[in-house]
Scaffold this active site. Structure first.
Site, PDB file in Angstrom:
ATOM      1  N   ASP A 154      62.980  55.269  43.169  1.00 11.78           N
ATOM      2  CA  ASP A 154      62.183  56.203  42.379  1.00 11.78           C
ATOM      3  C   ASP A 154      63.066  57.323  41.832  1.00 11.78           C
ATOM      4  OD1 ASP A 154      59.554  57.723  41.718  1.00 11.78           O
ATOM      5  OD2 ASP A 154      60.597  59.096  43.068  1.00 11.78           O
ATOM      6  N   HIS A 210      53.314  53.074  43.765  1.00 11.79           N
ATOM      7  CA  HIS A 210      53.761  54.210  44.583  1.00 11.79           C
ATOM      8  C   HIS A 210      53.261  55.564  44.096  1.00 11.79           C
ATOM      9  CE1 HIS A 210      57.044  54.744  41.581  1.00 11.79           C
ATOM     10  NE2 HIS A 210      57.116  55.972  42.057  1.00 11.79           N
ATOM     11  N   GLU A 219      48.927  59.390  44.477  1.00  9.88           N
ATOM     12  CA  GLU A 219      49.320  60.782  44.216  1.00  9.88           C
ATOM     13  C   GLU A 219      48.779  61.285  42.885  1.00  9.88           C
ATOM     14  OE1 GLU A 219      53.526  63.017  43.284  1.00  9.88           O
ATOM     15  OE2 GLU A 219      53.483  61.477  44.843  1.00  9.88           O
ATOM     16  N   ASP A 220      48.765  60.433  41.856  1.00  9.06           N
ATOM     17  CA  ASP A 220      48.506  60.909  40.495  1.00  9.06           C
ATOM     18  C   ASP A 220      47.243  60.372  39.850  1.00  9.06           C
ATOM     19  OD1 ASP A 220      50.851  62.429  40.499  1.00  9.06           O
ATOM     20  OD2 ASP A 220      52.068  60.745  39.793  1.00  9.06           O
ATOM     21  N   HIS A 240      57.287  53.895  34.394  1.00  9.52           N
ATOM     22  CA  HIS A 240      58.089  54.394  35.535  1.00  9.52           C
ATOM     23  C   HIS A 240      57.948  53.519  36.773  1.00  9.52           C
ATOM     24  CE1 HIS A 240      59.834  56.881  38.634  1.00  9.52           C
ATOM     25  NE2 HIS A 240      58.654  57.015  39.211  1.00  9.52           N
TER      26      HIS A 240
END
Length: 596
Positions: free
Chosen positions: A170, A105, A109-110, A81
């Site tokens: 995105d 990016h 966050e993940d 992704h």
């Protein structure tokens, strides 16, 4: 900001500083991981042949390592992704810094990669971009997470529009893979949010290549039957349209040559969502396919300057009769998103209308990719200028968002944002000739607040094209508006204004003003109740306010100032009996202290 990853991230340390990666044959090729980044590197070097891509390869390696063990809903490794997002941006010519940030990016966050590590390894510029697109934690923000994430993105974009560009790329990739999401309702929610919030942002930045794709994918998700019917009709009638259009385009090329112009004439079919929106009755379908003039969009790319575009327009009008009122000059007066072209519509032999646009190749680049083309130009001239090109203080729509977003509660923010992001619709002017773009249906109220909040609060009327008009009447395209104002003693906006305002900028400021006035009125009413109750006890409120007793009383009852105390009394949250009883206790305590 991609779809939620499946599986746990592989925890670990960064691979080391870039200085360790100076030997591609020894490091990158050792396990073959960097091969996946080869298409990205090739796409980037097509725009930037001299680019040093070591940092790009390093960013991919870090992203792959930290996302290892995570998968997409499609079953593909999650790193595909961010790699796809970076490739979308590389194909459009974005700078190295943006591509590095795109690869990273989702890491903060993940995964367990921290923003501090990103800053240390890749620098402040990349860290700012990654932070700008990182969603706020839903477990901490709850229902406010989505609204506050968009507020955060807007604030970040004010400093660097590349934050929005990454966010849009995105979403483009997430929409391309939307079919893999197992929950139909979540697919529809993502599609609706894309249409309401992301598509307008793409339009505001002039990135029409993103806008068209996002609209069509969302259309297919939300209205699959209409999409399939429209698609079948457009494909099925393509050959007939081409057979009718090609001779006309050849006529136009000859007319342009006769006018001593070098120009290319190109055509494309409108995207499906646009066709669907324009013709609802009867709906487009195989039984009623789009007419040539409905589906075809013709663009004349003039090899010259703006003056040559006007000559080309004259050649078009000399060939076919123009439709009155359909000519728009976006060269002399560019759109709010930097778009420039001459638009016209002509009547063809047989009575059918055809729309054409005239622009230079440079204008065409901006018409397709907007701010991206400007960032690319700056980066190609000198990489240090990419950040400067991505900071556009002259974008009125962005200034408007920044002006009201801080005052909007989370519950109202997204609704106000949706209204403000709708297509500008109309262009109005001040007496000085300044352009004020507004959404269709906007009123003089919206115009007044677009100038500034103080003008809006003091407005009492409006002149449109020199004639007195209502503040709540919808404005029309091209009108010159003058706002009439009262002094500081004016009555201010009303509840009716709140209902008539169309822009978030106006609505937020009106709502805030009304709330302040309601609180002020309630405070005065509560103070009168307290004064009457104290007078019945033989006490004077002014004396108790003067010696600080009432302020102490309010603090002990949980109210930091007298205004909130009196407002609570007016609302019944604090009864007069409670207040006087507490006052008696305070006075008794003071007497006891004095007696000692």
């Amino acid at each position: 900001m991609g779809e939620e990853p499946i599986g746990e991230p592989r925890h670990g340390h960064l691979l080391g500083r870039l200085s360790r990666l100076t030997d591609p044959a020894g490091f990158f090729r050792s396990d073959g991981e960097d091969r996946a980044a080869d298409p990205l590197v090739a796409a980037h070097k097509a725009h930037f042949p001299k680019a040093d891509v070591r940092l790009l390869r390093y960013a991919y390696t870090v992203a792959e390592r930290y996302h290892r063990g995570q998968t997409r809903k499609s079953g593909a490794p999650y790193v595909t992704h961010p790699l796809a997002v970076a490739l979308i941006l590389a194909d459009l010519g974005m700078d190295t810094t943006t591509l590095v940030a795109a690869l990273l990016h989702d890491t903060v966050e993940d995964t367990d990669l921290t923003l501090g590590q990103v800053h240390a390894e890749f620098g402040e510029e990349v860290a700012v971009l990654v932070d700008g697109v990182t969603k706020l934690d839903g477990s901490k923000w709850g229902d406010r997470a989505e609204a506050e994430t968009f507020r955060k993105i807007i604030l970040a974009a004010a400093g660097d529009l590349r934050v929005l560009v990454i966010k849009l790329a995105d979403r483009v990739h997430n929409l391309r893979t939307l079919r893999f999401h197992p929950k139909p309702e979540k697919r529809r929610r993502i599609a609706r949010a894309s249409l309401e919030l992301l598509v307008p942002f793409a339009e505001r930045l002039g990135i029409y290549v993103f806008k068209r794709e996002m609209e069509d994918v969302a259309f297919a998700c939300l209205h699959p039957e209409e999409y399939e019917r429209t698609h079948a009709a457009v494909v099925g009638s393509a050959a007939d349209r081409a057979a009718r259009l090609d001779p006309l385009l050849e006529q136009l090329r000859k007319a342009l040559t006769a006018a001593h112009l070098k120009a290319r004439v190109v055509s494309r079919d409108r995207h499906l969502y646009s066709l669907h929106q324009d013709r609802r009755t009867p709906p487009i379908g195989p039984a009623d396919p789009p007419r040539m003039g409905e589906a075809a969009r013709v663009t004349v790319l003039v090899d010259g300057d703006a003056a040559d575009c006007y000559v080309a327009l004259g050649a078009i009008h000399g060939l076919w009769r123009p439709l009155p009122g359909r000519m728009k000059d976006f060269i002399a007066l560019p759109k709010y998103n930097m778009y420039q072209s001459l638009h016209t519509a002509v009547v063809l032999p047989g009575g059918e209308a055809l729309e054409l646009a005239v622009r230079t190749p440079r204008m065409h680049r901006i018409a397709e990719s907007g701010i991206i083309s400007q960032i690319q130009d700056a980066a190609q001239a000198s990489g240090t200028h990419a950040r400067q090109a991505a900071h556009r203080a002259d974008l009125q729509w962005l200034r408007n968002l920044l002006a009201w977003q801080a005052h909007a509660p989370s519950a109202e923010f997204l609704d106000s944002l949706r209204v403000d992001l709708r297509s500008a619709g109309i262009v109005t002017f001040t007496q000085a000739g300044d352009v004020v773009p507004l959404p269709a249906g906007a009123t003089a109220i919206d115009f007044a607040y677009a100038l500034d909040a103080d003008t809006g609060h003091r407005a009492v009327g409006a002149l449109t094209n020199g004639r007195l008009s209502s503040m709540t009447a919808p404005l029309e395209d091209g009108q010159v508006v003058e706002i009439l104002t009262a002094g500081d003693g004016g009555s201010g906006p009303s509840e009716a204004w709140l209902e008539s305002a169309r822009t978030g900028h106006a609505r937020v400021h009106i709502a805030q003003w009304l709330a302040d006035r309601h609180a002020e009125t309630a405070g005065l009413a509560g103070r009168r109740l307290v004064a009457d109750a104290l007078a019945a006890r033989g006490e004077n409120l002014l004396d108790l306010e003067g010696d600080g007793t009432m302020l102490q009383l309010g603090a002990e009852m949980g109210h930091p100032n007298l205004e909130t105390l009196y407002t609570a009394v007016a609302a019944g949250a604090v009864t007069v009996d409670e207040l006087t009883g507490h006052l008696t206790a305070v006075q008794q305590r003071e007497e006891d202290d004095t007696g000692r």
